[in-house]
Every structure is written in C-alpha cells, then in structure tokens.
Write an enzyme that holds these catalytic residues in place. Structure first.
Site, PDB file in Angstrom:
ATOM      1  N   LEU A  36       0.956  -1.302  -0.080  1.00  0.00           N
ATOM      2  CA  LEU A  36      -0.129  -0.167   0.443  1.00  0.00           C
ATOM      3  C   LEU A  36       0.510   1.009  -0.003  1.00  0.00           C
ATOM      4  CD1 LEU A  36      -2.905   0.730   1.995  1.00  0.00           C
ATOM      5  CD2 LEU A  36      -1.221   2.010   2.783  1.00  0.00           C
ATOM      6  N   ASN A  38       0.668   5.448   0.465  1.00  0.00           N
ATOM      7  CA  ASN A  38      -0.510   6.854   0.873  1.00  0.00           C
ATOM      8  C   ASN A  38       0.473   8.065   1.326  1.00  0.00           C
ATOM      9  OD1 ASN A  38       0.143   5.253   3.632  1.00  0.00           O
ATOM     10  ND2 ASN A  38      -0.561   7.281   4.129  1.00  0.00           N
ATOM     11  N   ASP A  39       0.334   9.095   1.764  1.00  0.00           N
ATOM     12  CA  ASP A  39       0.986  10.534   1.355  1.00  0.00           C
ATOM     13  C   ASP A  39       1.979  10.385   0.900  1.00  0.00           C
ATOM     14  OD1 ASP A  39      -0.881  10.010   3.575  1.00  0.00           O
ATOM     15  OD2 ASP A  39       0.280  11.037   5.085  1.00  0.00           O
ATOM     16  N   TYR A  98       5.806   7.970  10.314  1.00  0.00           N
ATOM     17  CA  TYR A  98       4.465   8.630   9.624  1.00  0.00           C
ATOM     18  C   TYR A  98       5.056   9.931   9.247  1.00  0.00           C
ATOM     19  CZ  TYR A  98       0.901   5.679  11.496  1.00  0.00           C
ATOM     20  OH  TYR A  98      -0.497   5.005  11.854  1.00  0.00           O
ATOM     21  N   ARG A 157       0.901  15.020  14.002  1.00  0.00           N
ATOM     22  CA  ARG A 157       2.455  14.619  12.850  1.00  0.00           C
ATOM     23  C   ARG A 157       1.971  15.373  11.951  1.00  0.00           C
ATOM     24  NH1 ARG A 157      -2.779  10.695  13.584  1.00  0.00           N
ATOM     25  NH2 ARG A 157      -3.995  10.871  12.168  1.00  0.00           N
ATOM     26  N   ASP A 158       2.716  14.726  11.196  1.00  0.00           N
ATOM     27  CA  ASP A 158       3.637  15.161   9.525  1.00  0.00           C
ATOM     28  C   ASP A 158       3.744  16.609   9.486  1.00  0.00           C
ATOM     29  OD1 ASP A 158       1.288  12.967   9.321  1.00  0.00           O
ATOM     30  OD2 ASP A 158      -0.692  14.670   9.307  1.00  0.00           O
ATOM     31  N   GLU A 216      -4.702  16.498   8.644  1.00  0.00           N
ATOM     32  CA  GLU A 216      -3.667  16.543   9.044  1.00  0.00           C
ATOM     33  C   GLU A 216      -2.868  16.997   7.749  1.00  0.00           C
ATOM     34  OE1 GLU A 216      -4.558  11.617   9.773  1.00  0.00           O
ATOM     35  OE2 GLU A 216      -5.382  12.013   7.997  1.00  0.00           O
TER      36      GLU A 216
HETATM   37  C1  FRU Z   1      -2.933  10.906   6.182  1.00  0.00           C
HETATM   38  C2  FRU Z   1      -2.305  10.300   7.343  1.00  0.00           C
HETATM   39  C3  FRU Z   1      -0.620  10.843   7.747  1.00  0.00           C
HETATM   40  C4  FRU Z   1      -0.140   9.965   8.399  1.00  0.00           C
HETATM   41  C5  FRU Z   1       0.160   8.866   7.785  1.00  0.00           C
HETATM   42  C6  FRU Z   1       0.052   7.951   8.043  1.00  0.00           C
HETATM   43  O1  FRU Z   1      -3.186   9.627   4.826  1.00  0.00           O
HETATM   44  O2  FRU Z   1      -3.366   9.551   8.018  1.00  0.00           O
HETATM   45  O3  FRU Z   1      -1.366  12.260   8.986  1.00  0.00           O
HETATM   46  O4  FRU Z   1       1.138  10.441   8.955  1.00  0.00           O
HETATM   47  O5  FRU Z   1      -1.438   8.682   6.747  1.00  0.00           O
HETATM   48  O6  FRU Z   1       0.077   6.366   7.402  1.00  0.00           O
END
Ligand code: FRU
Length: 479
Positions: A36, A38-39, A98, A157-158, A216
C-alpha cells in the site's frame, strides 16, 4: 542494526515476488512496488535531483507500521527506485515512520517525520523525529526533536519544515483535547532546537466554529503574493457540492506575519472535485516553481474495494502539478515536463447533434486529451464507457461519475464552477486527472474500466462542437 536489515530483506523479497502488476498498473504515475502507498513525503529537489518519498506498507495492502519508500528523478521521466529511506525499527517510531517533509541544509538532506508508537492497549504517542543523509540514499536517524505538546491528544503529526526570515519553521497537524483540529507552529535557529510558538490556525485561533476533529498533513507557503495553508481536515459534514469524500483537502489563503507568528485567512476552499485526492504536499524546486503531488486515495473510503488489491498493490500518487495563484484562486497544471511523454497525436472536430458520437480513431488507454468546448452548452464526455464528465451550463456545475467501487451503481462528485471552457485530461489505465480551464478546477479519481481501448464518447443537450487533441503517452523510464 540487525533487526532493520532483516526487515529490509523481507521487504525486498516481497518486491521481487509481487512487483505491482495487472491491467490497472499505471504507466506514468508512481505506484508502490508492492503493498500500500499513501501520502507523498519529503518532496525536495536536492543537487538537481527530485526526491519523492512516500508512505509505504510493503507487506500487505492495508495500513500499519509505515515505511518511507523512495524514488528519484532529474527530469520526471527517467526514474530510479531507491532503497526505502526509513523503516520503523526504533522504539520512538515502532508503529510507523509517518508522514513528513525534507529540507536541504549545508550539504545534508534532513527528513522530518512522525514516529508513531502504540502500546499494548492501543494508546498512541507521537514524536516528531529527524533523519539526516549526506548522499540522499542512506539516512541516519537522530530520534525525536519535538515531544507531545500540552492541550493536545497524541494525534500530532506530519511535520512540514521550511526556511524563512532567518529561521527554520515547522507546522504539524494536531487535535485539541476537545477534539478540534488545528495546526501548530514551531521555530528553530538550527533544525535541532524547536521552540513551540502556539497554534497557527483552527478553532479558537483563526476560526470561531468547529472545522473537523483532526487536521492532517499541513503545508504552509507563499504563492504569488498570498500565504497558503494547505490542509487535509477530517470530520467535515458533506453538503451540496462540498465535502463529498470521506475526508477533504483544501486551502486557507491569507497573510502570515513571521514577527508575531500569526496567520489570518479567508474561507476554506477544496482544491479537488474528484473521488480520490488527499494529503498533498508541495515544495519549491530549483527553478522556483511550487510543485504539488498528492495521494490518489482517501483513508477509510472504500480502500479495500480497490480492484488492484487482487494484484498485491493499492493506491498511487498524482501527477506532479505546478501551482499558481490567480485572482485569489489556486490553479494546478501538470508540470510541463510531462509533454515529453507524448507519442502519437490525433485531433478531430466532433460535431454532436441529437445522438452521442463515439470518437473511433483513438485507442490508447494511457493518454492526454484536450477538449475545447462551447461554454453555453451542457455536455457529457465519457471515457472508456466508465468515467463520465458532465457540464451543466444552467446550474454551472461539473459532475464526475463512475461506478461505485463496492456496488457498481453510478456514483457522482459534483462541484460548482464559473464555466468549463477547456478540459485537459491525463488518463493512465486506472486514473483520471481532469484540469478544467487551465487548472482552475481539478478532479482526481481512480477508474477501473474493463474496456481495453481509450474510447471517447460525446453527447450534448443542444448541437455542440468539440475540438479534440489527443496524445498517447509513454511510460516513465525506470533504471
Ligand atoms: C494521512 C496520514 C497522515 C499520517 C499518515 C500515516 O493520510 O494519516 O496523517 O502521517 O497518513 O500513513
């Protein structure tokens, strides 16, 4: 470290056996080698090379203890798949490295990310961490530099870091103890010692009312004289023409004072009208362009119904886009480098009367399509009999329709627009990115057509003429 090596080996074996495949594997988008994605994370151009890191679960197609995957390019066409930059092995990140960002400083590349930790009862702790590299490939972790702020839950986070007015600055997404989303601001003279300046935006700071329970992936940058806070809030209620996905992404535009650390802004505006767009991040490249890449997915939104799961991978990133601000509105255009992908060209003038017209001369499923349309007409253009773009001239809305990923019933996303004069689409087997009026409105979606060829079908309420220009596009080249 032994544990890290063992993990990496396991991930490498999985990549070798899975290798994202199947009829929906895209040709010019970044897809995970397996598992998978994601970001997008740590977007940066360093010593001429663009680095794209991304949230990655190598072992399966669900979420979990995320890694940072890594790919690099000089021209956005020729790419190198690099070893994963971060694997979750230390106590301060054991349940995931993350999302976060990258900055270059004095010959080193710094990654800022969130160490996500859960105890045996599922209680979360978040640490904002640093890793440093001298070659852009191997990263040495230095652990946390920012700990839990008071008054907030562990959903902090982030980190996004940038340099401005003689200081390093950092924003993180946060959740107040009373479950209101905010963005927090920090400042540092050296990237190591961070001073907490307080909340930058959100309820009780720049907004009177609640605006989601968690924000986020903040990004905060100057664009053509405006200050932009790009944010992915969670918990907004769907309204007519707004907030139609599970979670949203949009901007607050306004002014920032570095002296006082304060931001004032206008209303929230979503920046995408499609089905899958979330957690985008931007960066300034060496030419001074503000480029954006997003995740072509939305958390908790039919993720396990994505058909690529059968092939061992899920989700992808968007095409890179150049941002501009024009009359207070954010425009997004595919980067000009993507013109290098163009191969076969075809064009036509399609006149539509009472019956729908199929444009026969086009058969590529990986394509860029331009449409010039007449402004005062309502029309529909269909791609591969699966994805439908409809403009309603009376209502001034644009609608994107595809089969629901779970039920197969038609499902729509509709947004208000001032007009729809020109439509530019990037189609890549299982994705459709639509740029309306040179990027004034954008719609990003995954599509899963069964039909092989890239057929276009046109219909209109009253006789209408479409000018079509189309190119078959080539794949990204991997070393
Ligand atoms: C956004 C998120 C972030 C986090 C990450 C974890 O999609 O939830 O806030 O850091 O994905 O994979």
């Amino acid at each position: 470290m032994k544990e890290e090596q063992a993990l990496r080996k396991e991930a490498e074996q999985i990549i070798q056996t899975v290798e994202a495949a199947g009829p929906f594997r895209q040709q010019f988008h970044l897809v995970p080698p397996a598992g998978l994605m994601n970001d997008p994370n740590g977007l940066v151009q360093w010593q001429g090379v663009y680095h794209v890191f991304y949230q990655w679960m190598p072992f399966h197609t669900g979420h979990g203890s995320k890694w940072w995957g890594h790919a690099a390019t000089r021209d956005w066409v020729h790419w190198e798949l690099l070893p994963p930059a971060l694997a979750p092995v230390h106590d301060f990140e054991k349940n995931g490295c993350y999302s976060g960002s990258a900055v270059a400083h004095e010959g080193f590349l710094y990654l800022f990310y969130t160490g996500n930790v859960k105890d045996e009862h599922g209680n979360r702790t978040s640490y904002q961490c640093v890793a440093v590299s001298s070659d852009g490939v191997e990263f040495e972790k230095h652990g946390p530099v920012i700990y839990q702020p008071e008054g907030y839950t562990a959903h902090v986070r982030d980190p996004k870091v940038w340099f401005e007015s003689g200081f390093w600055w950092l924003v993180i997404g946060a959740q107040r103890l009373d479950l209101e989303g905010q963005v927090l601001l920090y400042r540092s003279p050296d990237l190591w010692e961070w001073e907490y300046l307080g909340p930058l935006a959100g309820k009780g700071v720049t907004l009177g009312a609640s605006f989601g329970y968690m924000w986020e992936c903040p990004d905060f940058f100057e664009l053509d004289g405006s200050r932009v806070l790009l944010i992915s809030p969670q918990g907004l209620e769907a309204e007519a023409y707004r907030y139609q996905n599970q979670y949203q992404t949009g901007i607050f535009a306004g002014e920032f004072s570095p002296e006082t650390g304060t931001f004032s802004h206008g209303r929230f505006r979503e920046i995408d009208l499609g089905f899958e767009f979330y957690a985008p991040q931007t960066f300034l490249d060496e030419r001074g362009r503000r480029l954006l890449i997003g995740w072509m997915g939305v958390p908790d939104q039919q993720e396990q119904a994505q058909p690529t799961i059968a092939d061992g991978w899920v989700h992808c990133l968007t095409a890179p886009r150049e941002l501009t601000m024009q009359n207070g509105h954010l425009y997004q255009q595919p980067i000009e480098e993507y013109r290098q992908l163009r191969k076969e060209h075809a064009s036509a003038v399609v006149a539509v009367d009472n019956e729908a017209v199929v444009w026969q001369s086009w058969n590529a499923a990986v394509a860029e399509v331009y449409l010039d349309v007449e402004e005062d007409k309502s029309w529909t253009v269909s791609w591969r009999r699966y994805f439908h773009i409809s403009y309603d001239a009376r209502e001034q809305t644009i609608t994107f329709e595809r089969p629901d990923l779970e039920t197969g019933a038609p499902v729509c996303r509709t947004g208000r627009v001032n007009s729809a004069r020109s439509i530019r689409c990037l189609f890549d087997r299982s994705s459709a990115e639509v740029f309306v009026n040179d990027g004034e409105y954008v719609s990003t979606s995954r599509i899963f057509p069964e039909q092989e060829e890239g057929e276009l079908q046109f219909s209109a309420e009253a006789p209408a003429v479409f000018h079509v220009d189309a190119w078959e596009l080539q794949s990204l080249q991997w070393e």
